[in-house]
Design an enzyme around this catalytic site. Structure first.
Site, PDB file in Angstrom:
ATOM      1  N   ASN A  45       0.844  -1.195   0.000  1.00  0.00           N
ATOM      2  CA  ASN A  45       0.000   0.000   0.000  1.00  0.00           C
ATOM      3  C   ASN A  45       0.880   1.246   0.000  1.00  0.00           C
ATOM      4  O   ASN A  45       1.966   1.279   0.588  1.00  0.00           O
ATOM      5  CB  ASN A  45      -1.025   0.001   1.147  1.00  0.00           C
ATOM      6  CG  ASN A  45      -0.442  -0.140   2.537  1.00  0.00           C
ATOM      7  OD1 ASN A  45       0.615  -0.737   2.728  1.00  0.00           O
ATOM      8  ND2 ASN A  45      -1.130   0.405   3.517  1.00  0.00           N
ATOM      9  N   GLU A  47       0.356   5.209   0.644  1.00  0.00           N
ATOM     10  CA  GLU A  47      -0.566   6.258   1.083  1.00  0.00           C
ATOM     11  C   GLU A  47      -0.098   7.632   0.614  1.00  0.00           C
ATOM     12  O   GLU A  47       0.990   7.775   0.036  1.00  0.00           O
ATOM     13  CB  GLU A  47      -0.710   6.197   2.615  1.00  0.00           C
ATOM     14  CG  GLU A  47      -1.331   4.862   3.039  1.00  0.00           C
ATOM     15  CD  GLU A  47      -1.605   4.750   4.529  1.00  0.00           C
ATOM     16  OE1 GLU A  47      -1.100   5.576   5.304  1.00  0.00           O
ATOM     17  OE2 GLU A  47      -2.327   3.794   4.896  1.00  0.00           O
ATOM     18  N   ASN A  48      -0.953   8.639   0.852  1.00  0.00           N
ATOM     19  CA  ASN A  48      -0.676   9.985   0.358  1.00  0.00           C
ATOM     20  C   ASN A  48      -1.230  11.004   1.349  1.00  0.00           C
ATOM     21  O   ASN A  48      -2.265  10.746   1.980  1.00  0.00           O
ATOM     22  CB  ASN A  48      -1.348  10.147  -1.016  1.00  0.00           C
ATOM     23  CG  ASN A  48      -0.923  11.401  -1.725  1.00  0.00           C
ATOM     24  OD1 ASN A  48      -1.432  12.490  -1.469  1.00  0.00           O
ATOM     25  ND2 ASN A  48       0.033  11.264  -2.624  1.00  0.00           N
ATOM     26  N   TYR A  51      -5.415  11.966   1.462  1.00  0.00           N
ATOM     27  CA  TYR A  51      -5.749  10.577   1.805  1.00  0.00           C
ATOM     28  C   TYR A  51      -6.390   9.720   0.712  1.00  0.00           C
ATOM     29  O   TYR A  51      -6.004   8.567   0.528  1.00  0.00           O
ATOM     30  CB  TYR A  51      -6.635  10.530   3.057  1.00  0.00           C
ATOM     31  CG  TYR A  51      -5.986  11.055   4.324  1.00  0.00           C
ATOM     32  CD1 TYR A  51      -4.632  11.377   4.377  1.00  0.00           C
ATOM     33  CD2 TYR A  51      -6.732  11.232   5.473  1.00  0.00           C
ATOM     34  CE1 TYR A  51      -4.050  11.867   5.543  1.00  0.00           C
ATOM     35  CE2 TYR A  51      -6.167  11.710   6.654  1.00  0.00           C
ATOM     36  CZ  TYR A  51      -4.825  12.034   6.678  1.00  0.00           C
ATOM     37  OH  TYR A  51      -4.247  12.506   7.825  1.00  0.00           O
ATOM     38  N   CYS A  56      -4.055   0.742  -2.520  1.00  0.00           N
ATOM     39  CA  CYS A  56      -3.978  -0.519  -1.767  1.00  0.00           C
ATOM     40  C   CYS A  56      -2.873  -1.423  -2.341  1.00  0.00           C
ATOM     41  O   CYS A  56      -2.517  -1.323  -3.524  1.00  0.00           O
ATOM     42  CB  CYS A  56      -5.291  -1.281  -1.857  1.00  0.00           C
ATOM     43  SG  CYS A  56      -6.639  -0.576  -0.917  1.00  0.00           S
ATOM     44  N   GLU A  58      -2.986  -4.598  -3.064  1.00  0.00           N
ATOM     45  CA  GLU A  58      -3.425  -5.516  -4.111  1.00  0.00           C
ATOM     46  C   GLU A  58      -3.391  -4.831  -5.475  1.00  0.00           C
ATOM     47  O   GLU A  58      -2.924  -5.397  -6.471  1.00  0.00           O
ATOM     48  CB  GLU A  58      -4.860  -5.999  -3.844  1.00  0.00           C
ATOM     49  CG  GLU A  58      -5.018  -6.787  -2.558  1.00  0.00           C
ATOM     50  CD  GLU A  58      -5.307  -5.913  -1.338  1.00  0.00           C
ATOM     51  OE1 GLU A  58      -4.849  -4.749  -1.308  1.00  0.00           O
ATOM     52  OE2 GLU A  58      -5.988  -6.402  -0.438  1.00  0.00           O
ATOM     53  N   CYS A  92     -10.527  -3.558  -4.311  1.00  0.00           N
ATOM     54  CA  CYS A  92      -9.492  -4.501  -4.763  1.00  0.00           C
ATOM     55  C   CYS A  92     -10.112  -5.798  -5.272  1.00  0.00           C
ATOM     56  O   CYS A  92      -9.606  -6.406  -6.225  1.00  0.00           O
ATOM     57  CB  CYS A  92      -8.493  -4.764  -3.644  1.00  0.00           C
ATOM     58  SG  CYS A  92      -7.454  -3.315  -3.342  1.00  0.00           S
TER      59      CYS A  92
HETATM   60  N1  THU Z   1      -5.389  -1.475   2.408  1.00  0.00           N
HETATM   61  C1  THU Z   1      -4.819  -2.277   1.466  1.00  0.00           C
HETATM   62  O1  THU Z   1      -3.675  -2.065   1.051  1.00  0.00           O
HETATM   63  N2  THU Z   1      -5.559  -3.306   0.991  1.00  0.00           N
HETATM   64  C2  THU Z   1      -6.829  -3.591   1.386  1.00  0.00           C
HETATM   65  O2  THU Z   1      -7.454  -4.481   0.821  1.00  0.00           O
HETATM   66  C3  THU Z   1      -7.421  -2.867   2.495  1.00  0.00           C
HETATM   67  C4  THU Z   1      -6.707  -1.649   2.933  1.00  0.00           C
HETATM   68  C5  THU Z   1      -4.608  -0.331   2.889  1.00  0.00           C
HETATM   69  C6  THU Z   1      -5.143   0.995   2.447  1.00  0.00           C
HETATM   70  C7  THU Z   1      -4.580   1.909   3.505  1.00  0.00           C
HETATM   71  O3  THU Z   1      -3.272   2.299   3.117  1.00  0.00           O
HETATM   72  C8  THU Z   1      -4.484   1.058   4.739  1.00  0.00           C
HETATM   73  O4  THU Z   1      -4.610  -0.293   4.292  1.00  0.00           O
HETATM   74  C9  THU Z   1      -5.558   1.331   5.767  1.00  0.00           C
HETATM   75  O5  THU Z   1      -6.820   1.281   5.200  1.00  0.00           O
END
Ligand code: THU
Length: 136
Positions: A45, A47-48, A51, A56, A58, A92
């Site tokens: 994942n 992030e930024n 937000y 994600c 996946e 995802c």
């Molecule tokens: N996240 C994923 O990478 N995959 C998922 O299927 C669920 C959530 C990440 C997104 C965000 O960076 C963090 O988990 C919290 O939601």
């Protein structure tokens, strides 16, 4: 899927987990996918500060697979340093559906505690690319 093939995918996810960029949620996620060629692609994942821009794990792994020339997926593994395995979010699941009608999804938590699922079970009655042609 053989145990060896599953282990390879799960290990590929764990091997990149520490690279997850999750300074806002502090929730690291890693994923690995196997493409139709048999090759494995990993993602985390990302992030930024804005937000909703965050990506994600996946979808990050799937983007790498597509860049690698894959147009189909045969298996997905997701790793999280959590007590229990964590399921992929709805967005995802839909992204995976683009590249497979059904496939195994293996979830691995702390201590490699695993659960095994299928896309069809996690995303029943799904919208698919074929639906775009269904009016012709
Ligand atoms: N996240 C994923 O990478 N995959 C998922 O299927 C669920 C959530 C990440 C997104 C965000 O960076 C963090 O988990 C919290 O939601």
């Amino acid at each position: 899927m053989s145990r060896q093939a599953e282990d390879e995918l799960v290990e590929a996810a764990w091997s990149v987990l520490q690279n997850a960029y999750a300074p806002y949620s502090n929730f690291r996620v890693a994923a690995a996918v196997r493409g139709g060629s048999g090759r494995v692609y990993a993602g985390v994942n990302v992030e930024n500060a804005s937000y909703p821009v965050g990506l994600c794990a996946e979808r990050s792994a799937i983007a790498a697979a597509v860049a690698g020339g894959e147009s189909a997926l045969t298996c997905v593994a997701i790793a999280t340093d959590t007590e229990n395995p964590v399921c992929p979010c709805g967005m995802c699941r839909q992204m995976i559906r683009e590249f497979a009608e059904d496939l195994p999804i293996v979830l691995s938590a702390r201590g490699d505690k695993r659960t095994r699922h299928t896309l069809a079970a996690l995303l029943p009655e799904s919208f698919s690319p074929a639906d775009l042609d269904s009016d012709s």
